[in-house]
Design a protein around this motif. Structure first.
Motif, short mmCIF file in Angstrom:
data_model
loop_
_atom_site.label_atom_id
_atom_site.label_comp_id
_atom_site.label_asym_id
_atom_site.label_seq_id
_atom_site.Cartn_x
_atom_site.Cartn_y
_atom_site.Cartn_z
N GLU A 104 0.48 51.84 51.18
CA GLU A 104 1.58 51.95 50.23
C GLU A 104 2.92 52.09 50.94
O GLU A 104 3.90 51.43 50.58
N GLU A 131 -1.23 44.49 46.98
CA GLU A 131 -0.97 45.49 45.93
C GLU A 131 -0.60 44.83 44.63
O GLU A 131 -1.16 45.16 43.57
N ASN A 140 -0.83 55.99 43.87
CA ASN A 140 0.07 54.91 44.26
C ASN A 140 1.19 54.72 43.25
O ASN A 140 0.95 54.45 42.07
#
Lengths: 301, 173
Positions: A181, A212, A244
Protein backbone atom coordinates in the motif's frame (compact mmCIF):
# COMPACT_ATOMS: atom_id res chain seq x y z
CA UNK A 1 -21.34 -8.22 33.63
CA UNK A 2 -19.58 -11.21 32.11
CA UNK A 3 -15.93 -10.82 31.15
CA UNK A 4 -14.65 -13.06 28.37
CA UNK A 5 -11.05 -14.01 27.59
CA UNK A 6 -10.41 -14.67 23.88
CA UNK A 7 -7.51 -16.50 22.20
CA UNK A 8 -6.75 -16.07 18.48
CA UNK A 9 -3.91 -17.67 16.49
CA UNK A 10 -5.28 -19.10 13.24
CA UNK A 11 -2.63 -17.48 11.01
CA UNK A 12 0.58 -15.61 11.77
CA UNK A 13 -0.87 -13.30 14.41
CA UNK A 14 -1.33 -14.49 17.99
CA UNK A 15 -3.56 -12.40 20.24
CA UNK A 16 -5.23 -12.64 23.64
CA UNK A 17 -8.07 -10.25 24.40
CA UNK A 18 -10.45 -9.44 27.24
CA UNK A 19 -13.93 -8.03 26.63
CA UNK A 20 -16.57 -7.13 29.20
CA UNK A 21 -19.98 -5.81 28.22
CA UNK A 22 -18.91 -4.22 24.99
CA UNK A 23 -15.64 -2.79 26.28
CA UNK A 24 -12.25 -4.04 25.15
CA UNK A 25 -10.18 -4.19 28.34
CA UNK A 26 -7.03 -5.65 26.77
CA UNK A 27 -5.89 -6.77 23.32
CA UNK A 28 -2.15 -7.55 23.11
CA UNK A 29 -0.91 -9.24 19.95
CA UNK A 30 2.30 -10.53 18.34
CA UNK A 31 2.98 -11.16 14.65
CA UNK A 32 5.21 -13.87 13.22
CA UNK A 33 7.15 -12.06 10.46
CA UNK A 34 9.24 -14.03 7.95
CA UNK A 35 12.06 -12.71 5.76
CA UNK A 36 11.23 -11.00 2.44
CA UNK A 37 10.49 -13.47 -0.33
CA UNK A 38 9.06 -16.08 2.06
CA UNK A 39 5.67 -16.85 3.49
CA UNK A 40 4.79 -18.39 6.86
CA UNK A 41 4.55 -22.17 7.26
CA UNK A 42 2.22 -23.89 9.74
CA UNK A 43 4.90 -25.62 11.88
CA UNK A 44 7.06 -22.52 12.27
CA UNK A 45 4.03 -20.35 12.94
CA UNK A 46 2.81 -22.76 15.63
CA UNK A 47 6.26 -22.69 17.22
CA UNK A 48 6.15 -18.90 17.34
CA UNK A 49 2.70 -18.93 18.95
CA UNK A 50 3.68 -21.53 21.56
CA UNK A 51 6.67 -19.42 22.58
CA UNK A 52 4.67 -16.27 23.35
CA UNK A 53 1.11 -17.29 24.21
CA UNK A 54 1.57 -17.72 27.96
CA UNK A 55 3.27 -14.32 28.24
CA UNK A 56 0.48 -12.75 26.19
CA UNK A 57 -2.08 -14.26 28.54
CA UNK A 58 -0.41 -12.62 31.55
CA UNK A 59 -0.10 -9.37 29.63
CA UNK A 60 -3.81 -9.38 28.82
CA UNK A 61 -4.84 -10.01 32.42
CA UNK A 62 -2.49 -7.33 33.71
CA UNK A 63 -3.65 -4.78 31.14
CA UNK A 64 -7.28 -5.53 31.97
CA UNK A 65 -6.56 -5.41 35.70
CA UNK A 66 -8.31 -8.75 36.19
CA UNK A 67 -7.54 -12.12 37.72
CA UNK A 68 -8.83 -15.58 36.84
CA UNK A 69 -11.69 -15.08 39.30
CA UNK A 70 -13.02 -12.18 37.22
CA UNK A 71 -13.15 -14.13 33.95
CA UNK A 72 -16.46 -15.84 33.20
CA UNK A 73 -15.67 -17.70 29.99
CA UNK A 74 -12.74 -18.78 27.82
CA UNK A 75 -13.23 -18.25 24.07
CA UNK A 76 -10.83 -19.48 21.39
CA UNK A 77 -10.75 -19.77 17.60
CA UNK A 78 -12.13 -23.16 16.63
CA UNK A 79 -11.50 -22.44 12.92
CA UNK A 80 -11.06 -21.86 10.07
CA UNK A 81 -7.30 -21.44 9.80
CA UNK A 82 -4.00 -23.29 9.72
CA UNK A 83 -4.01 -26.58 11.61
CA UNK A 84 -0.89 -26.51 13.78
CA UNK A 85 -1.32 -22.88 14.92
CA UNK A 86 -5.00 -23.49 15.70
CA UNK A 87 -4.11 -26.53 17.81
CA UNK A 88 -1.39 -24.67 19.71
CA UNK A 89 -3.87 -22.04 20.82
CA UNK A 90 -6.72 -24.48 21.45
CA UNK A 91 -4.72 -26.63 23.88
CA UNK A 92 -3.96 -23.55 25.99
CA UNK A 93 -7.60 -22.45 25.98
CA UNK A 94 -8.67 -25.94 27.11
CA UNK A 95 -6.01 -26.09 29.82
CA UNK A 96 -6.87 -22.63 31.15
CA UNK A 97 -10.59 -23.48 31.12
CA UNK A 98 -9.88 -26.58 33.20
CA UNK A 99 -7.43 -24.89 35.58
CA UNK A 100 -9.82 -22.02 36.27
CA UNK A 101 -12.94 -24.18 36.00
CA UNK A 102 -14.63 -21.89 33.45
CA UNK A 103 -16.83 -22.76 30.45
CA UNK A 104 -15.16 -23.00 27.05
CA UNK A 105 -16.43 -21.49 23.78
CA UNK A 106 -15.15 -22.36 20.30
CA UNK A 107 -15.59 -19.33 18.04
CA UNK A 108 -15.66 -19.04 14.27
CA UNK A 109 -12.82 -16.72 13.21
CA UNK A 110 -14.88 -14.95 10.52
CA UNK A 111 -17.72 -14.25 12.94
CA UNK A 112 -15.14 -12.85 15.36
CA UNK A 113 -14.18 -10.27 12.75
CA UNK A 114 -17.79 -9.37 12.03
CA UNK A 115 -18.85 -9.08 15.68
CA UNK A 116 -15.88 -6.85 16.49
CA UNK A 117 -16.58 -4.74 13.43
CA UNK A 118 -20.18 -4.27 14.56
CA UNK A 119 -19.15 -3.50 18.14
CA UNK A 120 -16.55 -0.90 17.22
CA UNK A 121 -18.48 0.88 14.47
CA UNK A 122 -22.03 0.60 15.74
CA UNK A 123 -23.28 -0.58 12.34
CA UNK A 124 -26.68 -2.20 12.83
CA UNK A 125 -27.24 -4.53 9.89
CA UNK A 126 -24.49 -4.03 7.31
CA UNK A 127 -23.50 -5.96 4.23
CA UNK A 128 -20.01 -7.16 5.19
CA UNK A 129 -16.95 -7.30 2.97
CA UNK A 130 -14.56 -9.68 4.74
CA UNK A 131 -11.11 -9.48 3.16
CA UNK A 132 -7.91 -10.92 4.59
CA UNK A 133 -5.02 -13.21 3.76
CA UNK A 134 -7.19 -16.25 4.28
CA UNK A 135 -10.72 -15.10 3.46
CA UNK A 136 -12.60 -13.10 0.84
CA UNK A 137 -16.35 -13.09 1.24
CA UNK A 138 -19.35 -10.82 1.01
CA UNK A 139 -21.64 -11.65 3.92
CA UNK A 140 -25.06 -10.48 5.00
CA UNK A 141 -27.22 -11.41 7.98
CA UNK A 142 -30.53 -12.77 6.83
CA UNK A 143 -33.12 -14.85 8.68
CA UNK A 144 -31.11 -15.54 11.85
CA UNK A 145 -27.87 -16.47 10.09
CA UNK A 146 -24.85 -14.96 8.49
CA UNK A 147 -24.98 -15.94 4.83
CA UNK A 148 -22.26 -15.81 2.19
CA UNK A 149 -23.48 -13.95 -0.86
CA UNK A 150 -20.22 -13.98 -2.78
CA UNK A 151 -16.64 -15.14 -2.29
CA UNK A 152 -13.37 -15.87 -4.01
CA UNK A 153 -13.47 -18.98 -6.14
CA UNK A 154 -9.79 -19.62 -5.50
CA UNK A 155 -7.46 -17.60 -3.30
CA UNK A 156 -8.17 -14.74 -0.92
CA UNK A 157 -7.35 -11.22 -2.08
CA UNK A 158 -4.84 -10.84 0.79
CA UNK A 159 -3.16 -14.04 -0.33
CA UNK A 160 -2.90 -12.57 -3.84
CA UNK A 161 -1.26 -9.44 -2.49
CA UNK A 162 1.02 -11.41 -0.13
CA UNK A 163 2.22 -13.68 -2.91
CA UNK A 164 2.82 -10.73 -5.15
CA UNK A 165 4.91 -9.13 -2.40
CA UNK A 166 6.84 -12.38 -2.09
CA UNK A 167 7.77 -12.37 -5.77
CA UNK A 168 9.05 -8.81 -5.52
CA UNK A 169 10.72 -9.57 -2.15
CA UNK A 170 8.85 -6.75 -0.47
CA UNK A 171 9.32 -6.79 3.31
CA UNK A 172 6.80 -8.69 5.46
CA UNK A 173 7.31 -6.26 8.34
CA UNK A 174 4.78 -5.23 9.61
CA UNK A 175 2.84 -6.99 6.84
CA UNK A 176 3.33 -7.37 3.08
CA UNK A 177 -0.01 -5.72 2.37
CA UNK A 178 0.91 -2.62 4.31
CA UNK A 179 4.16 -2.24 2.39
CA UNK A 180 2.42 -2.74 -0.94
CA UNK A 181 0.00 0.00 0.00
CA UNK A 182 2.75 2.46 0.90
CA UNK A 183 4.62 1.78 -2.32
CA UNK A 184 1.46 1.94 -4.41
CA UNK A 185 0.71 5.41 -3.05
CA UNK A 186 3.84 6.64 -4.79
CA UNK A 187 2.68 5.26 -8.14
CA UNK A 188 1.90 8.12 -10.45
CA UNK A 189 0.88 6.34 -13.55
CA UNK A 190 -1.89 3.80 -13.85
CA UNK A 191 -1.10 1.72 -16.90
CA UNK A 192 -3.11 -1.04 -18.45
CA UNK A 193 -0.13 -3.22 -19.16
CA UNK A 194 2.20 -2.79 -16.21
CA UNK A 195 5.50 -3.09 -18.02
CA UNK A 196 7.60 -0.20 -16.82
CA UNK A 197 11.17 -0.01 -17.98
CA UNK A 198 13.21 3.22 -18.03
CA UNK A 199 16.48 2.58 -19.83
CA UNK A 200 18.50 0.31 -17.58
CA UNK A 201 16.07 0.84 -14.69
CA UNK A 202 12.69 -0.54 -13.88
CA UNK A 203 9.85 0.78 -11.85
CA UNK A 204 7.49 -1.43 -9.87
CA UNK A 205 5.18 0.95 -8.12
CA UNK A 206 3.00 1.27 -11.23
CA UNK A 207 2.47 -2.47 -11.19
CA UNK A 208 1.35 -2.36 -7.57
CA UNK A 209 -1.07 0.48 -8.24
CA UNK A 210 -2.46 -1.59 -11.10
CA UNK A 211 -2.84 -4.61 -8.84
CA UNK A 212 -4.65 -2.66 -6.16
CA UNK A 213 -6.98 -0.81 -8.52
CA UNK A 214 -7.97 -3.99 -10.30
CA UNK A 215 -8.51 -6.33 -7.34
CA UNK A 216 -10.19 -3.71 -5.23
CA UNK A 217 -12.56 -2.76 -8.04
CA UNK A 218 -13.57 -6.42 -8.26
CA UNK A 219 -14.39 -6.44 -4.55
CA UNK A 220 -16.38 -3.23 -4.78
CA UNK A 221 -18.46 -4.69 -7.60
CA UNK A 222 -19.48 -7.84 -5.73
CA UNK A 223 -20.20 -5.91 -2.55
CA UNK A 224 -22.42 -3.52 -4.47
CA UNK A 225 -24.27 -6.42 -6.05
CA UNK A 226 -24.95 -7.95 -2.62
CA UNK A 227 -26.14 -4.62 -1.25
CA UNK A 228 -28.51 -4.22 -4.18
CA UNK A 229 -29.83 -7.74 -3.59
CA UNK A 230 -30.45 -7.11 0.12
CA UNK A 231 -31.56 -3.50 -0.19
CA UNK A 232 -28.80 -2.69 2.30
CA UNK A 233 -27.86 0.83 3.36
CA UNK A 234 -24.73 -0.09 5.31
CA UNK A 235 -21.43 -1.69 4.36
CA UNK A 236 -18.78 -2.89 6.81
CA UNK A 237 -15.22 -3.91 5.88
CA UNK A 238 -13.44 -6.37 8.18
CA UNK A 239 -10.24 -8.42 7.88
CA UNK A 240 -6.61 -7.34 7.48
CA UNK A 241 -6.98 -6.08 3.90
CA UNK A 242 -9.65 -3.75 5.26
CA UNK A 243 -6.83 -1.62 6.67
CA UNK A 244 -6.05 -0.52 3.11
CA UNK A 245 -7.08 3.11 2.71
CA UNK A 246 -7.43 2.84 -1.08
CA UNK A 247 -9.95 0.02 -0.68
CA UNK A 248 -11.86 2.12 1.84
CA UNK A 249 -11.86 5.09 -0.58
CA UNK A 250 -13.20 2.99 -3.44
CA UNK A 251 -15.87 1.43 -1.23
CA UNK A 252 -16.82 4.88 0.09
CA UNK A 253 -17.32 6.14 -3.47
CA UNK A 254 -19.62 3.24 -4.25
CA UNK A 255 -21.57 3.70 -1.00
CA UNK A 256 -22.05 7.41 -1.58
CA UNK A 257 -23.41 6.72 -5.04
CA UNK A 258 -25.99 4.46 -3.45
CA UNK A 259 -26.75 6.74 -0.49
CA UNK A 260 -25.36 4.08 1.83
CA UNK A 261 -22.95 4.35 4.77
CA UNK A 262 -19.52 2.73 4.95
CA UNK A 263 -18.04 1.41 8.21
CA UNK A 264 -14.46 0.29 8.79
CA UNK A 265 -12.16 -0.24 11.78
CA UNK A 266 -8.49 0.58 12.32
CA UNK A 267 -5.55 -1.85 12.35
CA UNK A 268 -6.14 -2.82 15.99
CA UNK A 269 -9.32 -4.62 15.02
CA UNK A 270 -9.05 -5.21 11.25
CA UNK A 271 -6.05 -7.42 11.75
CA UNK A 272 -6.56 -10.72 13.63
CA UNK A 273 -6.73 -10.10 17.39
CA UNK A 274 -7.78 -11.82 20.62
CA UNK A 275 -10.47 -9.31 21.60
CA UNK A 276 -12.58 -10.09 18.53
CA UNK A 277 -12.71 -13.73 19.62
CA UNK A 278 -13.59 -12.59 23.14
CA UNK A 279 -16.36 -10.37 21.75
CA UNK A 280 -17.89 -13.11 19.61
CA UNK A 281 -17.49 -15.43 22.60
CA UNK A 282 -19.31 -12.88 24.78
CA UNK A 283 -22.29 -12.88 22.36
CA UNK A 284 -22.36 -16.66 22.33
CA UNK A 285 -21.99 -16.87 26.12
CA UNK A 286 -24.94 -14.51 26.61
CA UNK A 287 -26.98 -16.65 24.26
CA UNK A 288 -26.22 -19.70 26.38
CA UNK A 289 -23.77 -21.46 24.07
CA UNK A 290 -21.05 -23.68 25.55
CA UNK A 291 -18.44 -25.91 23.92
CA UNK A 292 -17.86 -29.20 25.79
CA UNK A 293 -14.19 -30.23 25.91
CA UNK A 294 -14.96 -33.38 23.94
CA UNK A 295 -16.30 -31.29 21.05
CA UNK A 296 -13.64 -28.62 21.17
CA UNK A 297 -11.39 -29.95 18.39
CA UNK A 298 -10.22 -27.40 15.84
CA UNK A 299 -11.56 -27.35 12.28
CA UNK A 300 -9.29 -26.12 9.53
CA UNK A 301 -12.12 -25.36 7.11
CA UNK B 1 13.65 -47.92 28.96
CA UNK B 2 12.37 -51.20 27.69
CA UNK B 3 12.65 -52.25 24.12
CA UNK B 4 10.94 -55.33 22.92
CA UNK B 5 10.89 -56.99 19.59
CA UNK B 6 12.52 -54.21 17.68
CA UNK B 7 13.98 -50.76 17.85
CA UNK B 8 13.63 -48.70 20.97
CA UNK B 9 11.99 -45.29 20.90
CA UNK B 10 14.73 -42.75 20.85
CA UNK B 11 14.09 -39.93 23.18
CA UNK B 12 13.99 -38.55 26.63
CA UNK B 13 13.63 -41.67 28.68
CA UNK B 14 17.31 -42.46 28.38
CA UNK B 15 18.60 -40.29 31.18
CA UNK B 16 20.32 -40.97 34.43
CA UNK B 17 17.29 -41.15 36.62
CA UNK B 18 16.43 -44.73 35.93
CA UNK B 19 13.43 -45.93 37.80
CA UNK B 20 13.33 -49.33 39.33
CA UNK B 21 10.98 -50.39 36.59
CA UNK B 22 13.72 -50.56 34.01
CA UNK B 23 16.56 -52.62 35.36
CA UNK B 24 17.46 -53.56 31.83
CA UNK B 25 18.72 -50.09 31.14
CA UNK B 26 21.37 -49.54 33.76
CA UNK B 27 23.97 -47.00 32.80
CA UNK B 28 27.15 -48.54 31.60
CA UNK B 29 29.53 -46.80 33.97
CA UNK B 30 30.33 -49.89 35.98
CA UNK B 31 29.06 -48.31 39.16
CA UNK B 32 28.47 -50.12 42.40
CA UNK B 33 25.65 -52.55 42.52
CA UNK B 34 22.26 -50.95 42.59
CA UNK B 35 23.64 -47.43 42.66
CA UNK B 36 21.96 -46.26 39.49
CA UNK B 37 18.96 -48.48 39.43
CA UNK B 38 17.24 -47.34 42.59
CA UNK B 39 17.97 -43.64 42.60
CA UNK B 40 14.98 -41.69 43.85
CA UNK B 41 12.97 -39.93 41.18
CA UNK B 42 14.10 -36.38 40.67
CA UNK B 43 12.27 -33.46 42.22
CA UNK B 44 8.63 -34.21 42.87
CA UNK B 45 7.89 -30.62 42.03
CA UNK B 46 8.64 -31.24 38.40
CA UNK B 47 5.88 -32.62 36.30
CA UNK B 48 6.34 -34.44 33.06
CA UNK B 49 10.00 -33.72 32.51
CA UNK B 50 12.84 -36.00 31.67
CA UNK B 51 11.37 -39.26 32.79
CA UNK B 52 9.02 -39.79 29.91
CA UNK B 53 9.49 -43.36 28.88
CA UNK B 54 8.94 -44.68 25.43
CA UNK B 55 8.49 -48.20 24.29
CA UNK B 56 8.41 -49.10 20.66
CA UNK B 57 7.54 -52.50 19.36
CA UNK B 58 6.64 -54.27 16.21
CA UNK B 59 3.42 -56.16 16.64
CA UNK B 60 3.89 -59.89 16.81
CA UNK B 61 1.69 -62.12 14.68
CA UNK B 62 -1.61 -63.09 16.22
CA UNK B 63 -1.42 -66.02 18.52
CA UNK B 64 1.53 -64.75 20.51
CA UNK B 65 1.19 -62.22 23.25
CA UNK B 66 1.59 -58.88 21.63
CA UNK B 67 3.61 -56.28 23.57
CA UNK B 68 1.08 -54.51 25.67
CA UNK B 69 2.67 -51.12 26.36
CA UNK B 70 -0.32 -49.49 27.95
CA UNK B 71 -1.80 -52.52 29.62
CA UNK B 72 1.38 -53.50 31.45
CA UNK B 73 1.33 -50.37 33.58
CA UNK B 74 -1.18 -51.86 35.96
CA UNK B 75 -4.80 -51.06 36.36
CA UNK B 76 -5.38 -49.20 33.11
CA UNK B 77 -8.61 -49.66 31.26
CA UNK B 78 -7.60 -51.64 28.18
CA UNK B 79 -7.46 -49.45 25.10
CA UNK B 80 -9.29 -50.11 21.89
CA UNK B 81 -7.71 -52.46 19.45
CA UNK B 82 -4.63 -54.69 19.49
CA UNK B 83 -2.03 -53.92 16.85
CA UNK B 84 -2.41 -55.94 13.71
CA UNK B 85 0.32 -57.88 11.92
CA UNK B 86 3.01 -55.57 10.61
CA UNK B 87 1.86 -52.54 12.56
CA UNK B 88 4.25 -50.50 14.64
CA UNK B 89 3.31 -49.35 18.13
CA UNK B 90 4.94 -46.58 20.12
CA UNK B 91 3.99 -45.90 23.72
CA UNK B 92 4.81 -42.75 25.64
CA UNK B 93 4.49 -42.56 29.41
CA UNK B 94 4.59 -39.05 30.90
CA UNK B 95 4.64 -38.73 34.70
CA UNK B 96 2.74 -35.82 36.24
CA UNK B 97 2.48 -34.59 39.80
CA UNK B 98 -1.02 -35.93 40.22
CA UNK B 99 -3.76 -37.85 38.48
CA UNK B 100 -5.66 -34.58 38.19
CA UNK B 101 -2.89 -32.95 36.19
CA UNK B 102 -2.43 -36.00 34.00
CA UNK B 103 -6.13 -36.09 33.21
CA UNK B 104 -6.19 -32.35 32.56
CA UNK B 105 -3.40 -32.77 30.03
CA UNK B 106 -5.25 -35.66 28.44
CA UNK B 107 -8.44 -33.63 28.04
CA UNK B 108 -6.54 -30.71 26.53
CA UNK B 109 -4.67 -32.85 24.00
CA UNK B 110 -7.30 -35.42 23.05
CA UNK B 111 -9.79 -33.35 20.98
CA UNK B 112 -7.28 -32.65 18.20
CA UNK B 113 -5.78 -36.15 18.24
CA UNK B 114 -8.29 -37.47 15.74
CA UNK B 115 -7.15 -35.24 12.91
CA UNK B 116 -5.10 -37.83 11.05
CA UNK B 117 -6.93 -40.96 12.03
CA UNK B 118 -6.61 -42.50 8.58
CA UNK B 119 -2.86 -42.98 8.81
CA UNK B 120 -2.22 -43.39 12.50
CA UNK B 121 -4.21 -44.28 15.57
CA UNK B 122 -3.53 -42.31 18.72
CA UNK B 123 -4.94 -43.39 22.07
CA UNK B 124 -4.78 -41.72 25.47
CA UNK B 125 -5.14 -43.09 28.96
CA UNK B 126 -4.30 -42.06 32.51
CA UNK B 127 -2.76 -44.53 34.91
CA UNK B 128 -2.18 -43.20 38.38
CA UNK B 129 -0.46 -39.90 37.77
CA UNK B 130 0.95 -40.93 34.39
CA UNK B 131 -0.39 -39.86 31.04
CA UNK B 132 -0.10 -42.68 28.54
CA UNK B 133 -0.21 -42.14 24.80
CA UNK B 134 -0.05 -44.92 22.25
CA UNK B 135 0.53 -44.52 18.51
CA UNK B 136 -0.27 -47.35 16.11
CA UNK B 137 0.55 -47.17 12.41
CA UNK B 138 1.72 -49.25 9.51
CA UNK B 139 4.89 -47.29 9.13
CA UNK B 140 7.21 -45.82 11.72
CA UNK B 141 7.54 -42.74 9.54
CA UNK B 142 3.92 -41.79 10.21
CA UNK B 143 4.48 -42.11 13.92
CA UNK B 144 7.59 -39.98 13.73
CA UNK B 145 5.64 -37.26 11.89
CA UNK B 146 3.01 -37.26 14.60
CA UNK B 147 5.30 -37.58 17.58
CA UNK B 148 7.32 -34.38 17.24
CA UNK B 149 4.37 -31.98 16.99
CA UNK B 150 2.70 -33.88 19.80
CA UNK B 151 5.70 -33.40 22.09
CA UNK B 152 5.60 -29.68 21.30
CA UNK B 153 1.93 -29.45 22.26
CA UNK B 154 2.52 -31.57 25.38
CA UNK B 155 5.36 -29.31 26.42
CA UNK B 156 3.09 -26.28 26.05
CA UNK B 157 0.40 -27.87 28.22
CA UNK B 158 2.96 -28.69 30.90
CA UNK B 159 4.32 -25.13 30.87
CA UNK B 160 0.76 -23.83 31.01
CA UNK B 161 -0.10 -25.92 34.07
CA UNK B 162 3.14 -24.89 35.76
CA UNK B 163 2.73 -21.18 35.06
CA UNK B 164 -0.85 -20.97 36.27
CA UNK B 165 -0.70 -23.66 38.96
CA UNK B 166 -3.40 -26.01 40.14
CA UNK B 167 -5.86 -24.07 42.37
CA UNK B 168 -5.88 -25.27 46.00
CA UNK B 169 -9.44 -26.56 46.00
CA UNK B 170 -8.81 -28.66 42.90
CA UNK B 171 -5.63 -30.24 44.17
CA UNK B 172 -7.39 -31.43 47.32
CA UNK B 173 -9.81 -33.66 45.44
Amino acid sequence: MPAVLGFEGSANKIGVGVVRDGKVLANPRRTYVTPPGTGFLPGDTARHHRAVILDLLQEALTEAGLTSEDIDCIAYTKGPGMGAPLVSVAVVARTVAQLWNKPLLGVNHCIGHIEMGRLITGATNPTVLYVSGGNTQVIAYSEHRYRIFGETIDIAVGNCLDRFARVLKISNDPSPGYNIEQMAKRGKKLVELPYTVKGMDVSFSGILSFIEETVFAMLVEITERAMAHCGSQEALIVGGVGCNVRLQEMMETMCQERGARLYATDERFCIDNGAMIAQAGWEMFQAGHRTPLSESGITQR
Amino acid sequence: MQASGGGAGGAEGRDDQQSSRTPACQSGSGSAEGEDVHRAPEGRGVSGRGRAVMEAAVARPRGERAPDGLGSAGDVAPLAVRPRRGEVVLTLRVPFQSALEADMARRSLLPDAQRHQGLIRKEFAVNGSDLLVRWTAEDLAFIRLSLNPFLDQLSLVIRNIRSLGIPPRQSLS
